[in-house]
Scaffold this motif. Sequence first.
Motif, PDB file in Angstrom:
ATOM      1  N   SER A   1       0.840  -1.198   0.000  1.00 18.32           N
ATOM      2  CA  SER A   1       0.000   0.000   0.000  1.00 18.32           C
ATOM      3  C   SER A   1       0.871   1.243   0.000  1.00 18.32           C
ATOM      4  N   ASP A   2       0.246   2.391  -0.314  1.00 20.58           N
ATOM      5  CA  ASP A   2       0.979   3.661  -0.240  1.00 20.58           C
ATOM      6  C   ASP A   2       1.495   3.905   1.169  1.00 20.58           C
ATOM      7  N   ALA A   3       0.710   3.514   2.167  1.00 19.38           N
ATOM      8  CA  ALA A   3       1.126   3.722   3.568  1.00 19.38           C
ATOM      9  C   ALA A   3       2.413   2.951   3.864  1.00 19.38           C
ATOM     10  N   THR A   4       2.516   1.723   3.326  1.00 21.04           N
ATOM     11  CA  THR A   4       3.728   0.927   3.536  1.00 21.04           C
ATOM     12  C   THR A   4       4.916   1.579   2.832  1.00 21.04           C
ATOM     13  N   LEU A   5       4.684   2.078   1.596  1.00 19.69           N
ATOM     14  CA  LEU A   5       5.768   2.765   0.878  1.00 19.69           C
ATOM     15  C   LEU A   5       6.207   4.021   1.625  1.00 19.69           C
ATOM     16  N   LYS A   6       5.229   4.737   2.215  1.00 14.83           N
ATOM     17  CA  LYS A   6       5.565   5.942   2.979  1.00 14.83           C
ATOM     18  C   LYS A   6       6.446   5.594   4.188  1.00 14.83           C
ATOM     19  N   GLU A   7       6.156   4.455   4.830  1.00 11.77           N
ATOM     20  CA  GLU A   7       6.966   4.036   5.972  1.00 11.77           C
ATOM     21  C   GLU A   7       8.374   3.653   5.519  1.00 11.77           C
ATOM     22  N   MET A   8       8.484   3.020   4.352  1.00 12.48           N
ATOM     23  CA  MET A   8       9.814   2.706   3.786  1.00 12.48           C
ATOM     24  C   MET A   8      10.572   4.003   3.495  1.00 12.48           C
ATOM     25  N   GLU A   9       9.864   5.005   2.971  1.00 15.76           N
ATOM     26  CA  GLU A   9      10.475   6.297   2.673  1.00 15.76           C
ATOM     27  C   GLU A   9      11.057   6.928   3.937  1.00 15.76           C
ATOM     28  N   LYS A  10      10.311   6.803   5.040  1.00 14.05           N
ATOM     29  CA  LYS A  10      10.750   7.434   6.296  1.00 14.05           C
ATOM     30  C   LYS A  10      11.891   6.683   6.974  1.00 14.05           C
ATOM     31  N   PHE A  11      11.764   5.340   7.038  1.00 13.97           N
ATOM     32  CA  PHE A  11      12.713   4.566   7.853  1.00 13.97           C
ATOM     33  C   PHE A  11      13.838   3.918   7.043  1.00 13.97           C
ATOM     34  N   ARG A  12      13.665   3.821   5.744  1.00 13.98           N
ATOM     35  CA  ARG A  12      14.708   3.331   4.816  1.00 13.98           C
ATOM     36  C   ARG A  12      15.430   2.066   5.281  1.00 13.98           C
ATOM     37  N   PRO A  13      14.698   0.963   5.392  1.00 11.18           N
ATOM     38  CA  PRO A  13      15.328  -0.300   5.835  1.00 11.18           C
ATOM     39  C   PRO A  13      16.339  -0.810   4.813  1.00 11.18           C
ATOM     40  N   VAL A  14      17.468  -1.355   5.293  1.00 10.79           N
ATOM     41  CA  VAL A  14      18.519  -1.833   4.372  1.00 10.79           C
ATOM     42  C   VAL A  14      18.929  -3.280   4.674  1.00 10.79           C
ATOM     43  N   SER A  15      18.105  -4.006   5.419  1.00 13.96           N
ATOM     44  CA  SER A  15      18.366  -5.436   5.636  1.00 13.96           C
ATOM     45  C   SER A  15      17.031  -6.151   5.722  1.00 13.96           C
ATOM     46  N   ASP A  16      17.057  -7.464   5.558  1.00 15.58           N
ATOM     47  CA  ASP A  16      15.823  -8.246   5.656  1.00 15.58           C
ATOM     48  C   ASP A  16      15.131  -7.991   6.996  1.00 15.58           C
ATOM     49  N   GLU A  17      15.933  -7.973   8.067  1.00 19.71           N
ATOM     50  CA  GLU A  17      15.379  -7.832   9.403  1.00 19.71           C
ATOM     51  C   GLU A  17      14.698  -6.461   9.576  1.00 19.71           C
ATOM     52  N   GLU A  18      15.353  -5.399   9.101  1.00 17.73           N
ATOM     53  CA  GLU A  18      14.762  -4.062   9.194  1.00 17.73           C
ATOM     54  C   GLU A  18      13.498  -3.973   8.332  1.00 17.73           C
ATOM     55  N   PHE A  19      13.550  -4.581   7.158  1.00 17.37           N
ATOM     56  CA  PHE A  19      12.420  -4.516   6.229  1.00 17.37           C
ATOM     57  C   PHE A  19      11.178  -5.173   6.843  1.00 17.37           C
ATOM     58  N   MET A  20      11.414  -6.250   7.603  1.00 18.92           N
ATOM     59  CA  MET A  20      10.298  -6.960   8.236  1.00 18.92           C
ATOM     60  C   MET A  20       9.629  -6.122   9.340  1.00 18.92           C
ATOM     61  N   GLN A  21      10.309  -5.052   9.793  1.00 21.94           N
ATOM     62  CA  GLN A  21       9.724  -4.196  10.826  1.00 21.94           C
ATOM     63  C   GLN A  21       8.709  -3.210  10.249  1.00 21.94           C
ATOM     64  N   ILE A  22       8.701  -3.064   8.917  1.00 22.05           N
ATOM     65  CA  ILE A  22       7.789  -2.112   8.273  1.00 22.05           C
ATOM     66  C   ILE A  22       6.366  -2.666   8.299  1.00 22.05           C
ATOM     67  N   ASN A  23       5.406  -1.840   8.693  1.00 23.55           N
ATOM     68  CA  ASN A  23       3.998  -2.264   8.695  1.00 23.55           C
ATOM     69  C   ASN A  23       3.548  -2.586   7.274  1.00 23.55           C
ATOM     70  N   GLY A  24       2.922  -3.754   7.126  1.00 22.56           N
ATOM     71  CA  GLY A  24       2.457  -4.160   5.796  1.00 22.56           C
ATOM     72  C   GLY A  24       3.400  -5.109   5.088  1.00 22.56           C
ATOM     73  N   VAL A  25       4.577  -5.395   5.700  1.00 19.35           N
ATOM     74  CA  VAL A  25       5.526  -6.357   5.119  1.00 19.35           C
ATOM     75  C   VAL A  25       5.385  -7.678   5.866  1.00 19.35           C
ATOM     76  N   GLY A  26       4.854  -8.661   5.197  1.00 22.50           N
ATOM     77  CA  GLY A  26       4.750  -9.997   5.777  1.00 22.50           C
ATOM     78  C   GLY A  26       5.857 -10.893   5.241  1.00 22.50           C
TER      79      GLY A  26
END
Length: 703
Positions: A548-573
């Motif tokens: 969703s756009d909300a998930t992309l917005k969270e990626m924009e803000k927190f910029r995860p750079v590993s699998d573990e960080e990416f899994m912390q984003i809401n909407g990433v299962g």
Amino acid sequence: MPEQPQILATLKEYFGYDTFRPLQQEIIHSIFEGKDNLVIMPTGGGKSICYQLPAILLPGITLVISPLIALMKDQVDGLLANGIAAAYVNSSQHPDEQQEIYQKVLDKEIKLLYVAPESLSFLDTILSQVKVSLVAIDEAHCISAWGHDFRPAYTQLGYLKSKFPETPVIALTATADKATRQDICDQLNIPEATQHLASFDRKNLSLEVRPGNKRIEQIYNFLSDKPNQSGIIYCLSRKTTEALAEKLNDKGYKAEAYHAGIDHQKRSQVQEDFINDTTQIVCATIAFGMGIDKSNVRWVIHYNLPKNIEGYYQEIGRAGRDGLPSSTLLFHSYADVVQLQKFADMSGNKEVQLAKLDRMKQYAESLSCRRKILLSYFGELIEEDCGNCDVCNDPPTFIDGTIIAQKALSCVTRIKEQEPIGTVIDVLRGAQNAAVYDKEYQNLKTYGIGNDIAWRDWQQYIIQLINQGYLEIAFHQNNKLKLTSLSKKILFEGEKISLAHLKELEKAKQPVVIQSDQGAAPDLFEKLRALRLELAKEAGIPAYQIFSDATLKEMEKFRPVSDEEFMQINGVGRQKMQNYGYRFIKEIIDFSSSKTKKKKKKSAKKGNTHKETLALYKEGLSIEEIAMQRKLAVATVFSHIMKLYNEGEAIDLHQFIDKQDIDAVKKAKEELDHPEGLKPYFEHFEGAIDYNTIKLALAILNQ
């Protein structure tokens, strides 16, 4: 066939040994019987004697295919020192020197001729006039796209068996998994070759893995009780080898850097000084050490994570070849994984390379005996832990994993060993998705028997079963899980198994540092939206079903750079992480890198970034090393190189491409009648040659 006393006398006279090592005699007898052979023998196991000794006693000449000039020279120097007539032909020689060797071949004055695969075509006329008694192909894994060091120039070697159908062929390599072994035989046209597998168990090597923080300090501590011992430090980049050698010299160690950017004479000198114990430590890229018979290397350090287990095993195998206790140390970090993923993107067999890199990462993070993992990877199964690795010396907390193992192995059995790890877990957990329902796995007895265990926990348990040799990954069959000979002990013979407690595994991993809010970045958001649209079109689904756009917005803000960080984003299962994580992480890393560079160079002219690439190119760095230093994608640096070339800069495109690939593209160009664009070429080669290599070849052909 020579009598046994004559064979033993030859062994003593030319090589100084009274007896053979395991498998050598068996292989040599097979050659004298005219059979084809594939020899898998770890570094230091004595592969060379398997063809060098028969070469002395066979009536004609032995042709040896070898990939590296340094390797050829070392082998030929050793043979000449032993009184055996040998020579090599490669691109480093003057034509007059080559002509002199050809004449010696015709005059039957040479018993072994070493040749690079690229030079073979020039020898056709000569070889037609002499008796070729044996063909030896060294580093044979280079022929296989499933292997860890695929070289397109090797793929032409299958014609040798057609040219010399009565001549036995012996293919040799230090490391090859099951898929690679069969592929070598098929491509060399020796499908019935006898396969000889020596033991991979080097009990004298201690194995240790550490997180890659403060590596320099850790290396100083490691070396503190090894003041005069020889060792090798393997690094991913040339720049690191030089910086590290400099720091070690400042500390009083005699250290030298070794990489392809150093001129040939200097490299030879470093090699010579190391062999003669004048230099104590060599900081090297992976090319160093192949075929060099130095028995007293006491330790090997990997400064960066290797790209696969085959390469890692071959490199640590350069320690302790005299059988005395020796140490190995591997550093690992997620930054190395990201860099190696970028390198894999440029390879001709990306999916295989990424799967093997993932296996290497699992080795580094494992809480199972490390020797068990290495040996089971090559198909050698041991049941006892080794007692000589960091996991055995400081074991984790274990649980009784027998029922977990029985469920997993039963599931693999029920699906007839036809699925990769993800689908196996979906069946165990009773997932209701297309991967399960399309093949009617919901009707199996094992469907849903593991729904009490989380998906990621199942993943870790199955990795432990692979590590311990109860399952194996068939890389050449889309990573399907296969049972091993040990599996039946769990399934039918009541054997118990211990698995590491998963809390211990999480502790062993590097801690996940959740990025703080880095603020709005509209450019990044648009890049993520564009990537989402591209993926949606590929999958034939609406874009919002990816994220969703909300998930992309969270990626924009927190910029995860590993699998573990990416899994912390809401909407990433879990499933979306598997399907899309790498692409989005790569986009975020590329954006962050370019942003950093813009900050550093506000005063620089916009669009001049390729000039920075030019400066590094002039320093002798490769495309991969420039990418690493500038924190750019390899594809971006490649585009810079092409732009600089088109602008008239003195760029030698030949250094980025094999002659074999240029010839292949030239031939395709004629066969396809000068097609438009790159896609017809890519499809013609069925993906074996990537787009960038095709672009390079066409630029050279159009000069």
